[in-house]
Design a protein around this motif. Sequence first.
Motif, short mmCIF file in Angstrom:
data_model
loop_
_atom_site.label_atom_id
_atom_site.label_comp_id
_atom_site.label_asym_id
_atom_site.label_seq_id
_atom_site.Cartn_x
_atom_site.Cartn_y
_atom_site.Cartn_z
N LEU D 29 0.82 -1.21 0.00
CA LEU D 29 0.00 0.00 0.00
C LEU D 29 0.85 1.27 0.00
N ASP D 33 2.47 -0.14 4.19
CA ASP D 33 1.97 -1.40 4.75
C ASP D 33 1.95 -2.50 3.69
N TRP D 41 -12.92 -10.96 -2.14
CA TRP D 41 -13.70 -10.32 -3.21
C TRP D 41 -13.11 -8.95 -3.53
N CYS D 46 -12.91 -1.37 -3.52
CA CYS D 46 -12.16 -2.09 -2.48
C CYS D 46 -11.82 -3.52 -2.87
N MET D 47 -11.03 -4.14 -2.00
CA MET D 47 -10.60 -5.52 -2.11
C MET D 47 -10.56 -6.06 -0.68
N LEU D 48 -11.17 -7.22 -0.43
CA LEU D 48 -11.14 -7.79 0.92
C LEU D 48 -10.09 -8.88 0.98
N GLN D 55 -8.02 -12.66 10.02
CA GLN D 55 -8.53 -11.30 10.05
C GLN D 55 -8.79 -10.77 8.62
N LYS D 56 -9.91 -10.05 8.48
CA LYS D 56 -10.29 -9.54 7.17
C LYS D 56 -10.03 -8.04 7.07
N VAL D 57 -9.23 -7.69 6.08
CA VAL D 57 -8.83 -6.30 5.89
C VAL D 57 -9.46 -5.77 4.60
N THR D 58 -10.24 -4.70 4.70
CA THR D 58 -10.82 -4.08 3.51
C THR D 58 -9.86 -3.02 3.00
N ILE D 59 -9.23 -3.34 1.87
CA ILE D 59 -8.23 -2.43 1.30
C ILE D 59 -8.88 -1.52 0.28
N TRP D 60 -8.63 -0.22 0.40
CA TRP D 60 -9.11 0.73 -0.60
C TRP D 60 -8.18 0.65 -1.82
N LYS D 61 -8.73 0.42 -3.01
CA LYS D 61 -7.88 0.26 -4.20
C LYS D 61 -7.01 1.49 -4.47
#
Lengths: 71, 71, 71, 71, 71, 71
Positions: D29, D33, D41, D46-48, D55-61
């Motif tokens: 990122l 990070d 998905w 976003c991308m999960l 742990q599930k991290v929602t990443i902003w594209k």
Amino acid sequence: MLTEFDTSLPSVRQVQNLIKETSQVEVKLSTGDVISGKILWQDLQCMLVQDSSGQKVTIWKQAIAYIKPLG
Amino acid sequence: MLTEFDTSLPSVRQVQNLIKETSQVEVKLSTGDVISGKILWQDLQCMLVQDSSGQKVTIWKQAIAYIKPLG
Amino acid sequence: MLTEFDTSLPSVRQVQNLIKETSQVEVKLSTGDVISGKILWQDLQCMLVQDSSGQKVTIWKQAIAYIKPLG
Amino acid sequence: MLTEFDTSLPSVRQVQNLIKETSQVEVKLSTGDVISGKILWQDLQCMLVQDSSGQKVTIWKQAIAYIKPLG
Amino acid sequence: MLTEFDTSLPSVRQVQNLIKETSQVEVKLSTGDVISGKILWQDLQCMLVQDSSGQKVTIWKQAIAYIKPLG
Amino acid sequence: MLTEFDTSLPSVRQVQNLIKETSQVEVKLSTGDVISGKILWQDLQCMLVQDSSGQKVTIWKQAIAYIKPLG
């Protein structure tokens, strides 16, 4: 975000006033750089600032964090 | 922000002039890198700068903080 | 900024040439990372670069500062 | 830059393949990070990613610099 | 990138669920800041997060790197 | 991302309220700078903040990470 240059916007007119009054300003950029001088012109994409040594710096608006009056 | 390449924009024409006059410039990027040399061409997305060693660097405009004349 | 993939743009064609010629390039990212290798393909959003160890890195174009030929 | 989610784009399909094959990836990122795990998905924004601890991290594209296969 | 607030998007609905369930989350920003708390609302531009001390922070979505459940 | 100034958006109205109530706020920027003071006006592109010494800072919205009430 501007996608066209709307000269009726308060923030666009404010910069036009800084140009007319040849005000000394400080422009802080996303790189951490601070460019000090007077603004000569702006368009949708850029702003031209002349510093005290006479050097002209073409600032990309995408990189501007803030502008404030100098001194 | 430009979404099409408007060659009548002052900042676009300024870069065109730097190309014609093969002016030496300094391009400061968001990464902190400074690329020095002459601009060979620009389009909506990029700018090609050739440094003094002859190496050609394709700069993404999205990364430009400012451009100033060298020396 | 590109909002559609215009393959007639000089900077898009330049990358297409780097792909055809399997040129070694260095891609500098906004994070400071440098990815070295040959470009396998590009689309509007990304560029796939294979490094010397064979690993394939999908670079988001939004993060590109510059590309230059290696060595 | 994508303004709509075009599932025919190679880079969008590549991520769809990573999801189908539950491949382990490393996402770098703009903050520096690195998020490691498998992608569950993606959508336009976003991308999960689920890491090894579940742990599930929602990443902003908008924050992605690159993605590469892990290990 | 979203230019309108599409509430049918999975990532938009996910945030709506976090709001409904008053889940504790950790929001990592491009500045490196981490804001922890529960999300009170979101719109196209922002997200309001209330931290454990009751303080309300209006986060600009453009600055979000990732969101993950806390603890 | 806003491409037009929609005054019905909750986050736009929230800033309008901060202006009306001359609330003291803290604005964190992508550069790491924190600008503290009261917001005098906003438009699509910028926000004018007057700090305690009376100095007026024109903040580019593109650089905002978050805003929170002061103290």
